[in-house]
Scaffold this active site. Structure first.
Site, PDB file in Angstrom:
ATOM      1  N   GLU A 160       0.892  -1.358  -0.065  1.00 27.94           N
ATOM      2  CA  GLU A 160      -0.009   0.193   0.298  1.00 27.94           C
ATOM      3  C   GLU A 160       0.821   1.220   0.132  1.00 27.94           C
ATOM      4  O   GLU A 160       0.620   2.317  -0.797  1.00 27.94           O
ATOM      5  CB  GLU A 160      -1.014   0.046   1.183  1.00 27.94           C
ATOM      6  CG  GLU A 160      -2.017   0.864   0.988  1.00 27.94           C
ATOM      7  CD  GLU A 160      -3.129   0.611   1.983  1.00 27.94           C
ATOM      8  OE1 GLU A 160      -3.212  -0.453   2.292  1.00 27.94           O
ATOM      9  OE2 GLU A 160      -4.151   1.557   2.245  1.00 27.94           O
ATOM     10  N   GLU A 201       1.831   1.474  -3.531  1.00 24.18           N
ATOM     11  CA  GLU A 201       0.949   2.094  -4.340  1.00 24.18           C
ATOM     12  C   GLU A 201       0.914   3.660  -4.072  1.00 24.18           C
ATOM     13  O   GLU A 201       0.880   4.161  -4.868  1.00 24.18           O
ATOM     14  CB  GLU A 201      -0.285   1.627  -3.954  1.00 24.18           C
ATOM     15  CG  GLU A 201      -1.486   1.864  -4.821  1.00 24.18           C
ATOM     16  CD  GLU A 201      -2.771   1.025  -4.528  1.00 24.18           C
ATOM     17  OE1 GLU A 201      -2.756   0.312  -3.665  1.00 24.18           O
ATOM     18  OE2 GLU A 201      -3.739   1.299  -5.158  1.00 24.18           O
ATOM     19  N   CYS A 222      -8.628  -1.819   3.726  1.00 22.02           N
ATOM     20  CA  CYS A 222      -8.699  -3.149   4.437  1.00 22.02           C
ATOM     21  C   CYS A 222     -10.221  -3.413   5.048  1.00 22.02           C
ATOM     22  O   CYS A 222     -10.309  -4.456   5.385  1.00 22.02           O
ATOM     23  CB  CYS A 222      -7.856  -2.873   5.769  1.00 22.02           C
ATOM     24  SG  CYS A 222      -6.251  -1.996   5.320  1.00 22.02           S
ATOM     25  N   SER A 265      -7.543   1.868  -2.503  1.00 18.87           N
ATOM     26  CA  SER A 265      -6.521   1.121  -2.709  1.00 18.87           C
ATOM     27  C   SER A 265      -6.634  -0.073  -3.204  1.00 18.87           C
ATOM     28  O   SER A 265      -7.737  -0.690  -3.137  1.00 18.87           O
ATOM     29  CB  SER A 265      -5.501   1.053  -1.596  1.00 18.87           C
ATOM     30  OG  SER A 265      -4.536  -0.211  -1.623  1.00 18.87           O
ATOM     31  N   LYS A 280     -16.122  -9.402   7.724  1.00 16.98           N
ATOM     32  CA  LYS A 280     -15.193 -10.219   7.013  1.00 16.98           C
ATOM     33  C   LYS A 280     -15.672 -11.702   6.503  1.00 16.98           C
ATOM     34  O   LYS A 280     -14.830 -12.066   5.462  1.00 16.98           O
ATOM     35  CB  LYS A 280     -13.919 -10.648   8.006  1.00 16.98           C
ATOM     36  CG  LYS A 280     -13.005  -9.499   8.387  1.00 16.98           C
ATOM     37  CD  LYS A 280     -11.975  -9.316   7.228  1.00 16.98           C
ATOM     38  CE  LYS A 280     -11.225  -7.618   7.485  1.00 16.98           C
ATOM     39  NZ  LYS A 280     -10.613  -7.488   6.728  1.00 16.98           N
ATOM     40  N   GLU A 305     -16.609 -10.525   3.264  1.00 13.93           N
ATOM     41  CA  GLU A 305     -15.354 -10.323   2.419  1.00 13.93           C
ATOM     42  C   GLU A 305     -14.827 -11.731   1.875  1.00 13.93           C
ATOM     43  O   GLU A 305     -14.455 -11.900   0.697  1.00 13.93           O
ATOM     44  CB  GLU A 305     -14.480  -9.711   3.052  1.00 13.93           C
ATOM     45  CG  GLU A 305     -13.256  -9.500   2.170  1.00 13.93           C
ATOM     46  CD  GLU A 305     -11.874  -8.766   3.106  1.00 13.93           C
ATOM     47  OE1 GLU A 305     -11.647  -8.973   4.258  1.00 13.93           O
ATOM     48  OE2 GLU A 305     -11.398  -7.665   2.393  1.00 13.93           O
ATOM     49  N   GLU A 351     -14.167 -12.108  -5.932  1.00 15.33           N
ATOM     50  CA  GLU A 351     -12.772 -11.457  -6.371  1.00 15.33           C
ATOM     51  C   GLU A 351     -11.772 -12.102  -5.505  1.00 15.33           C
ATOM     52  O   GLU A 351     -10.740 -12.111  -5.606  1.00 15.33           O
ATOM     53  CB  GLU A 351     -12.617  -9.916  -6.156  1.00 15.33           C
ATOM     54  CG  GLU A 351     -13.386  -9.104  -6.843  1.00 15.33           C
ATOM     55  CD  GLU A 351     -14.867  -8.880  -6.523  1.00 15.33           C
ATOM     56  OE1 GLU A 351     -15.166  -9.649  -5.461  1.00 15.33           O
ATOM     57  OE2 GLU A 351     -15.570  -7.993  -6.814  1.00 15.33           O
ATOM     58  N   CYS A 411     -11.068  -1.443  14.318  1.00 17.42           N
ATOM     59  CA  CYS A 411     -11.597  -3.211  14.714  1.00 17.42           C
ATOM     60  C   CYS A 411     -11.747  -3.285  15.923  1.00 17.42           C
ATOM     61  O   CYS A 411     -12.269  -4.264  16.535  1.00 17.42           O
ATOM     62  CB  CYS A 411     -10.493  -3.932  13.722  1.00 17.42           C
ATOM     63  SG  CYS A 411     -10.423  -3.663  12.053  1.00 17.42           S
TER      64      CYS A 411
HETATM   65  S1  SF4 Z   1     -14.175  -4.829  12.425  1.00 12.68           S
HETATM   66 FE1  SF4 Z   1     -15.385  -2.930  11.656  1.00 12.68          FE
HETATM   67  S2  SF4 Z   1     -13.556  -1.514  10.909  1.00 12.68           S
HETATM   68 FE2  SF4 Z   1     -12.598  -3.351  11.491  1.00 12.68          FE
HETATM   69  S3  SF4 Z   1     -12.660  -4.316   9.196  1.00 12.68           S
HETATM   70 FE3  SF4 Z   1     -14.375  -5.151  10.037  1.00 12.68          FE
HETATM   71  S4  SF4 Z   1     -16.164  -3.550   9.526  1.00 12.68           S
HETATM   72 FE4  SF4 Z   1     -14.024  -2.638   9.182  1.00 12.68          FE
END
Ligand code: SF4
Ligand code: SF4
Ligand code: SF4
Ligand code: FES
Ligand code: FES
Lengths: 574, 153
Positions: free
Chosen positions: A279, A282, A299, A319, A358, A361, A366, A503
């Site tokens: 990053e 970049e 992230c 990014s 997550k 994600e 992708e 987080c």
């Molecule tokens: S805990 Fe919250 S701030 Fe951290 S990556 Fe997950 S959604 Fe984003």
């Protein structure tokens, strides 16, 4: 203080505009609340917080009623207690009696209140709510039958996250919390942040759990089951385990995960270091080659989905780096697989995250190669605690162990990712080195630390002026994005974390985390940064090896293939 | 300009307080609030769609499905209630397999609950496309529905 009021026959000082509840809270007088949210405009919806005004004989809601001079208030008179008890009995009258099977068993405000108020039998029987479980989302499960309509999720989703994909639907006894047109959450604008779970008093909102798949993999002798844990996990699990807030359980976590049966244990702080290598390269590339600025971190999958839905015009600013979870996933199923002579399909890859987004994600298209996901399952902090219990791991009687190598060693910069400002601070340290060839004299970038929703500063790196901004809590990010739309040009790099505090305050963390506990977690990360020796990602020896043996250089061909990704605008109901 | 845009353009300052009148106008023109129109209103007034849906479902007056070919209004006023209109509604919902406010899948019938329609002497009353049916019973409901079905779809 402007005047005094009388609570339970005691004179207490109060200021104009303060609610009775605020006066009580300041003085350690406890009355139960359900719909109340600190700093939010009171709705007075649940009436749980009633107190008796002795002068008028009325029961008033203390969360919404302003304190007035010479008031006489009783907080636990017979009438008050009876009325609170009735409210709970009414809430229970159509509640599923599911406690034994509920994820929130023993951590449920409704349960606690019925115990406190001595509800021991069902006096009032109502028609059970019939509402469908919403399992459509990759991250969040909604069970409206357990909902008591406190409205805390609606407030949080709209005011803290700026998303507003859920609201009160219908009215009267047909009221439910739902999405527009009762569609599944997956087709709504929900960004999967899980902040609604964090405020829900009951089991109406939970994460989609991944227990079964992981257990199956652990029992499958043909699978190599590996696990990574996010930077914040080791300092944010204490409350779930009954330890002191902010304790770093890194060593015992490694030991515990081995006990459960994971074959290799990796630290996502290592891949956070990797993220920083890519990053910061970049960022410098964009600055030197007239690329799109400001560059914005990617992230946080909550923020990324928000961008894809609400502000696709900022996609070029994102990014192209994958998040640390996904970088680790990709490296495990390529580099690590090669080293161990394994096929990607032989590996089952688990990530322990503070985060519900997550889970979404990990299943993005992708994030797969040739139909195989880089990360197979995601456990939240809460789920991990349950998992450890299931396997009978006693966290109070276990010897600390080291993480596995390679892909386990981290700098403290990678560890800082857990708190808002951490990605920025880590990136600045490495960018400074790339530009000047020297290390910073003082690594600490205080201006981007701490709890504020927005932090900004200007840096001067060898004459290169760099404007940076850090925002946490999606609603704070939206304000900054509006300023950019309005023409602000003095910022070059932005860190956005959807969750308040970053987080450490993620939607997968311990429910009922206070601000003090969040601060303890943040302090723990800073303490690690202060005491350990390797404070920059580019000095992490395993990172150096990984580039030497495999990736060659940041933004190189291999990196491009494994560590970078693309985003796309999403059409959702919003 | 489509219907919705046309309606919205009649509310030039277009604040959030124009939401209900706009929804009412759309319902008058289109007979119901489609997803598309709600999304469109949200875009124009800058209100999340979930909020608009929440507001609209708060009021009984709004429908979210188009009327059927035959629109059945069931009176739930006092006189009709006393003489058993709740059974009438239940029967109707059972036969058509829809709830009040909905339209059958084939688009033939829709059901709506209304307040007193001024024919208390005939209670319980239902009204199909403006035709009144007096002293309805569980038995006659089926006949009434069959009558309209046979008129052709
Ligand atoms: S805990 Fe919250 S701030 Fe951290 S990556 Fe997950 S959604 Fe984003
Ligand atoms: S997960 Fe986040 S965006 Fe989705 S409903 Fe909950 S608070 Fe809203
Ligand atoms: S889902 Fe939870 S937070 Fe939302 S209204 Fe229901 S009980 Fe309250
Ligand atoms: S907490 Fe005061 S009315 Fe709900
Ligand atoms: S009550 Fe039904 S017509 Fe008057």
């Amino acid at each position: 203080m402007d005047f005094t009021i009388n609570i339970n026959n005691k004179k207490l000082a109060a200021s104009k505009g303060e609610t009775i509840l605020e006066v009580m809270n300041r003085n350690g007088i406890k009355v139960p609340t359900l719909c109340h949210i600190k700093d939010a405009f009171p709705t007075g919806a649940c009436r749980m917080c009633v107190v008796e005004d002795e002068k008028t004989g009325k029961l008033i809601t203390s969360c919404s009623f302003p304190a007035e001079p010479d008031m006489h208030i009783q907080t636990h008179s017979a009438r008050v207690v009876e009325s609170r008890k009735t409210i709970i009995e009414l809430l229970l009258s159509n509640h599923p009696d599911d406690c034994l099977y509920c994820v929130r068993n023993k951590n449920c405000e409704l349960q606690d209140l019925s115990e406190e108020l001595h509800v021991t039998e069902r006096r009032i029987r109502g028609v059970k709510n019939k509402a469908n479980l919403d399992l459509s989302s990759a991250s969040i499960v909604r069970d409206p039958e357990k909902c008591i309509l406190c409205g805390r999720c609606v407030y949080t989703c709209e005011e803290v996250m700026g998303v507003a994909c859920i609201d009160f639907i219908n009215r009267g006894n047909k009221s439910v919390i739902g999405t527009a047109f009762h569609q599944g959450l997956n087709t709504s604008s929900c960004i999967n942040c899980g902040q609604c779970i964090m405020v829900c008093p009951t089991g109406a909102l939970t994460e989609k759990n991944h227990f079964a798949q992981i257990q199956e993999a652990l029992n499958n002798p043909k699978k190599r089951v590996v696990v990574q844990y996010a930077p914040s996990i080791t300092v944010s699990m204490a409350e779930e385990l009954g330890m002191k807030p902010g304790v770093d359980i890194n060593g015992i976590l490694n030991a515990a995960l081995r006990k459960v049966g994971f074959d290799h244990i990796f630290d996502s702080s290592f891949s956070a270091d990797l993220t920083i290598m890519e990053e910061s390269a970049e960022l410098i590339h964009r600055i030197q080659n007239g690329g799109t600025l400001p560059m914005i971190t990617s992230c946080c999958p909550g923020w990324v989905k928000y961008a894809e839905e609400f502000v696709p015009e900022f996609i070029p600013n994102l990014s192209s780096c994958k998040s640390p979870q996904q970088m680790m996933g990709a490296i495990i199923k390529s580099y690590f697989a090669d080293q161990e002579n394994l096929k990607p399909s032989d590996i089952y890859s688990v990530a322990i995250m503070p985060c519900t987004a997550k889970k979404f994600e990990a299943q993005r298209e992708e994030m797969t190669r040739e139909g195989i996901s880089d990360v197979d399952a995601v456990l939240t902090t809460r789920e991990l605690a349950k998992f450890l219990k299931l396997f009978g791991v006693d966290m109070f009687n276990i010897k600390p162990e080291l993480v596995d190598s390679p892909l386990g060693f981290r700098s403290t910069a990678g560890k800082l990712f857990g708190a808002s400002g951490g990605v920025m601070e880590a990136a600045i340290r490495t960018a400074y080195h790339s530009i000047t060839g020297k290390e910073m004299v003082d690594f600490q970038v205080s201006a981007v630390r701490g709890f504020d929703g927005r932090k900004e500063t200007k840096l001067d790196i060898d004459g290169l002026e760099l404007g940076v901004a850090v925002v946490n809590g999606m609603a704070n990010a939206i304000k900054l994005l509006d300023e950019l739309k309005g023409g602000r040009r003095d910022i070059h790099f932005i860190e956005i974390m959807a969750c308040p505090g970053g987080c450490i305050g993620g939607g997968g963390q311990h429910i009922g985390t206070s601000e003090e506990q969040l601060k303890a977690r943040m302090a723990a990360l800073y303490r690690i940064d202060e005491t350990e020796r390797i404070k920059v990602s580019h000095k992490n020896p395993e990172i150096i090896d990984l580039y030497k043996n495999f990736l060659e250089k940041p933004l190189g061909h291999k990196s491009h293939e494994l560590l970078h990704t693309t985003y796309h605008a999403r059409e959702v109901v919003k | 300009m489509n219907v919705v845009q046309n309606i919205i353009s009649k509310y030039p300052d277009c604040g959030r307080d124009s939401l209900i009148p706009i929804l009412q106008d759309i319902q008058v023109t289109e007979g119901y609030l489609s997803k598309k129109s709600i999304v469109e209103v949200g875009k124009h007034l800058d209100i999340p769609v979930s909020k608009i849906f929440g507001v609209a479902t708060f009021y009984n007056q709004f429908r979210f499905e188009p009327y059927g070919k035959y629109h059945v209004q069931v009176c739930r006023g006092t006189a009709c209630h006393v003489l058993g209109s709740s059974t009438v509604l239940q029967e109707l919902e059972k036969h058509l397999k829809v709830k009040a406010g909905q339209t059958t899948r084939d688009g033939v019938f829709s059901v709506e609950v209304v307040a007193c329609i001024g024919a208390c002497g005939l209670a319980p009353v239902i009204c199909v496309n403006g035709e009144f049916h007096a002293k309805v019973t569980s038995q006659t409901i089926k006949e009434i529905l069959d009558h309209y079905k046979n008129l052709g779809e």
